[in-house]
Design an enzyme around this catalytic site. Structure first.
Site, PDB file in Angstrom:
ATOM      1  N   HIS A  82       2.402   3.771  -9.063  1.00 55.39           N
ATOM      2  CA  HIS A  82       2.254   2.343  -9.377  1.00 55.39           C
ATOM      3  C   HIS A  82       3.465   1.833 -10.164  1.00 55.39           C
ATOM      4  CE1 HIS A  82      -1.599   2.295  -7.603  1.00 55.39           C
ATOM      5  NE2 HIS A  82      -2.223   2.981  -8.531  1.00 55.39           N
ATOM      6  N   ASP A  96       0.828  -1.203   0.000  1.00 54.43           N
ATOM      7  CA  ASP A  96       0.000   0.000   0.000  1.00 54.43           C
ATOM      8  C   ASP A  96       0.869   1.263   0.000  1.00 54.43           C
ATOM      9  OD1 ASP A  96      -2.330   1.433   0.015  1.00 54.43           O
ATOM     10  OD2 ASP A  96      -2.653   1.277   2.167  1.00 54.43           O
ATOM     11  N   LEU A 141      11.608 -19.868  -5.117  1.00 57.85           N
ATOM     12  CA  LEU A 141      10.495 -19.118  -4.513  1.00 57.85           C
ATOM     13  C   LEU A 141       9.200 -19.297  -5.311  1.00 57.85           C
ATOM     14  CD1 LEU A 141       9.483 -16.822  -2.520  1.00 57.85           C
ATOM     15  CD2 LEU A 141      10.120 -15.218  -4.325  1.00 57.85           C
TER      16      LEU A 141
END
Ligand code: FPP
Length: 240
Positions: free
Chosen positions: A32, A15, A126
């Site tokens: 963004h 956020d 991962l």
């Protein structure tokens, strides 16, 4: 991070992109773009640290309510990032998987998602999960509907049966949930999965959350005692 415990599964609510841009008198979309850069840094850091699974909240089912210009920018950004980042994912042996209601996206974005997943399918480092058009309540209702299809007439749902239908069914239990940007709420992210997760809130806006900040969260996680309803004494005895 030497002999402290490392979480197997970390989730992040990224956020603060909009505020980061506004602080610089730029449009929210600029934030963004910076957010994607930071996502790359954090994915690489998690791969290096041998964290098994990282789940990122990229777009919630509620984010459709944002101004149309921002939503379409985000969609284009996702398509671009998916194309660009596959090389980085393969270099770091990262397997990509999307969780969420992908059918709600344009066919172009759905194709980018499927292509990127296919191109990283053989990686066994991962596990990177991107939650897109995802909502925790949607996940639970979806799982309940799926599970109920296999129930005998008088059989009731159990936690195990429902859990086996959640989008996270193949992932390790969620250990640590991080939220950046200063707010202290879960915002309908992995609400079932977070039942016993440790929560970590950072005041850093996502584009400022770097690998040093990730280390702080992991350090703090390593120091916490997870009691799962038991007493501190019981846990100390178990680990002696
Ligand atoms: C929150 O910032 C972030 C989002 C709504 C999602 C966008 C995330 C990225 C662009 C990075 C991830 C990218 C990929 C490809 C996984 P906000 O707009 O809510 O910030 P604010 O609270 O300051 O308004």
């Amino acid at each position: 991070m030497t002999d402290k415990k490392t979480p197997k599964h970390v989730a992040i609510i990224m956020d603060g992109n909009g505020r980061w841009a506004q602080q610089r008198n730029k449009k929210r979309t600029f934030g963004h773009k910076a957010g994607v850069e930071k996502t790359r840094e954090i994915v690489e850091a998690c791969a290096e640290k041998h964290i098994q699974s990282l789940t990122l909240f990229a777009f919630s089912s509620e984010n459709w309510a944002r101004p149309e210009e921002e939503v379409s920018y985000l969609m284009e950004l996702f398509i671009l990032a998916l194309k660009r980042e596959v090389r980085m994912l393969n270099k770091n042996n990262v397997q990509l998987k999307f969780i969420g209601n992908i059918a709600g996206f344009s066919s172009k974005l759905q194709k980018s998602i499927t292509d990127a997943q296919t191109q990283t399918i053989n990686n066994d480092g991962l596990q990177l999960n991107i939650a897109a058009n995802y909502g925790g309540r949607w996940d639970i209702v979806n799982a309940a509907n799926q599970a109920s299809l296999n129930l005998a007439p008088d059989e009731l749902l159990s936690e195990e049966v429902l859990e086996a239908e959640l989008t996270t069914k193949e992932l390790p239990t969620l250990d640590l949930m991080i939220r950046t940007g200063g707010e202290k709420r879960i915002s309908n992210f992995l609400i079932w999965q977070a039942a016993y997760a440790e929560l970590y809130f950072s005041d850093k806006l996502w584009p400022d959350f770097d690998s040093t900040e990730l280390d702080k969260a992991l350090e703090e996680y390593g120091d916490r005692q997870r009691r799962y309803g038991k007493t501190g004494e019981q846990i100390s005895h178990e680990t002696e």
